[in-house]
Design a protein around this motif. Sequence first.
Motif, short mmCIF file in Angstrom:
data_model
loop_
_atom_site.label_atom_id
_atom_site.label_comp_id
_atom_site.label_asym_id
_atom_site.label_seq_id
_atom_site.Cartn_x
_atom_site.Cartn_y
_atom_site.Cartn_z
N ALA A 173 0.87 -1.19 0.00
CA ALA A 173 0.00 0.00 0.00
C ALA A 173 0.90 1.23 0.00
O ALA A 173 0.83 2.07 0.88
N VAL A 174 1.77 1.29 -1.02
CA VAL A 174 2.74 2.39 -1.09
C VAL A 174 2.08 3.68 -1.57
O VAL A 174 2.41 4.76 -1.10
N GLY A 181 4.51 6.24 -0.09
CA GLY A 181 5.66 5.78 0.69
C GLY A 181 6.96 5.77 -0.10
O GLY A 181 7.90 5.06 0.29
N GLN A 183 10.41 6.87 -0.83
CA GLN A 183 11.33 7.59 0.04
C GLN A 183 12.43 8.34 -0.70
O GLN A 183 13.33 8.87 -0.09
N SER A 184 12.38 8.33 -2.04
CA SER A 184 13.40 9.04 -2.81
C SER A 184 12.70 9.91 -3.86
O SER A 184 11.75 9.45 -4.51
N PRO B 14 1.61 -5.80 5.17
CA PRO B 14 1.89 -5.32 3.82
C PRO B 14 2.98 -4.24 3.83
O PRO B 14 3.13 -3.51 4.81
N ILE B 15 3.71 -4.15 2.72
CA ILE B 15 4.76 -3.15 2.59
C ILE B 15 4.09 -1.78 2.44
O ILE B 15 3.14 -1.64 1.66
N THR B 16 4.58 -0.81 3.15
CA THR B 16 3.97 0.54 3.05
C THR B 16 4.94 1.58 2.54
O THR B 16 4.55 2.71 2.24
N THR B 17 6.23 1.25 2.46
CA THR B 17 7.22 2.23 1.96
C THR B 17 8.22 1.55 1.05
O THR B 17 8.47 0.34 1.18
N PHE B 18 8.80 2.32 0.12
CA PHE B 18 9.93 1.88 -0.67
C PHE B 18 11.07 2.83 -0.35
O PHE B 18 10.93 4.05 -0.49
N GLN B 19 12.22 2.31 0.07
CA GLN B 19 13.34 3.17 0.45
C GLN B 19 14.52 2.95 -0.48
O GLN B 19 14.78 1.81 -0.90
N ALA B 20 15.25 4.03 -0.76
CA ALA B 20 16.45 3.92 -1.60
C ALA B 20 17.55 3.24 -0.79
O ALA B 20 17.66 3.45 0.42
#
Lengths: 238, 94
Positions: A173-174, A181, A183-184, B14-20
């Motif tokens: 649920a990005v 969500g 982050q970049s 569930p995934i809630t963020t994508f980080q570099a």
Amino acid sequence: MKRTADLVFSLLLLAATALYAATIYVVFLRAPIEMRMGIVQKIFYFHVPAAYSMYLGATACFVGSVGYLVRPNDLWDGLGRAGAEVAVTFGAMVLISGPLWAAKAWGFYWTWDPRLTTALLSVLIYVAYLVLRGFAGDGEGERKFAAALGILGAANLPVIHFAVQKWGGQHPAVITGKGGGLQSPEMTLALSLSFFAFTSFVAALLWVRTRQKMLQSRLDRAEQDMIDLGVFDEEGAT
Amino acid sequence: MIHQPAASASAETPITTFQAQQGAPIEEQHSGVKLLVTAYVVIWVIAMIFVMLTWLRQRKLAARVESLERALDEAEDGRMAKTVVKNVPKREMD
């Protein structure tokens, strides 16, 4: 009028081409690799806009279907049919690219998660719409029945969208109403460009397919008139 | 460092963020690249199939219009021939 239509179509195609080129550059050369999933996360930049494009197609089908039931004409019918085709095409992209991502992220291709299941159901509704239009003839009754199916298909769209919030499940649920969500900034840029590219492409496809369907309906009627006059048969000239 | 599938974490939440990623590039499993390329190719193949089908339908429509025009021309020629025959004096016809 025809010139303006052609110009709009050419501009949409040009915009889509330029935006896809920019998207590919940013996705593969600028956007960073995700920390936990690695490079496979980049599927996200095409998977999510494809899902959004499926919604656009489904919305076009809904608008065309409602329009046809209110005022039956070739434009609304063509829009409904073109929308269903776009929904199935981009739905297929979603249903193939998603499991490829899941194979790496979850360790399996498919699970009966609420969002996956409702998305599959939605694509199947539009497949049913196209099968109906393709094999049940092109009469008034068939068109109206298909329009009802187009409206039913749209009813499933909010269910797909809110499935994760309402019933949980494993689907990420990005993209949320709270800003998302990512982050970049480069991830955000890649996704934004992809959204614009897919929007232009879908608009061009809807445009050309609707016009083609309208032309086909006019041609069908012209052929029927000539058959009635006895100067034409199914094979061509009599 | 090799990526592990995020399956264990995502199976529960569930995934809630994508980080570099930070620092040195993370060594990627080959399958990740394969999956990405496969997904990318599939998306483009589906898009191309749609465009090709649209083009083929356009050709079919053009052929139908051509056939209709031919039928119209033939009908027109037939009508003109009938008109000519009708206008020829009876004596000439004999």
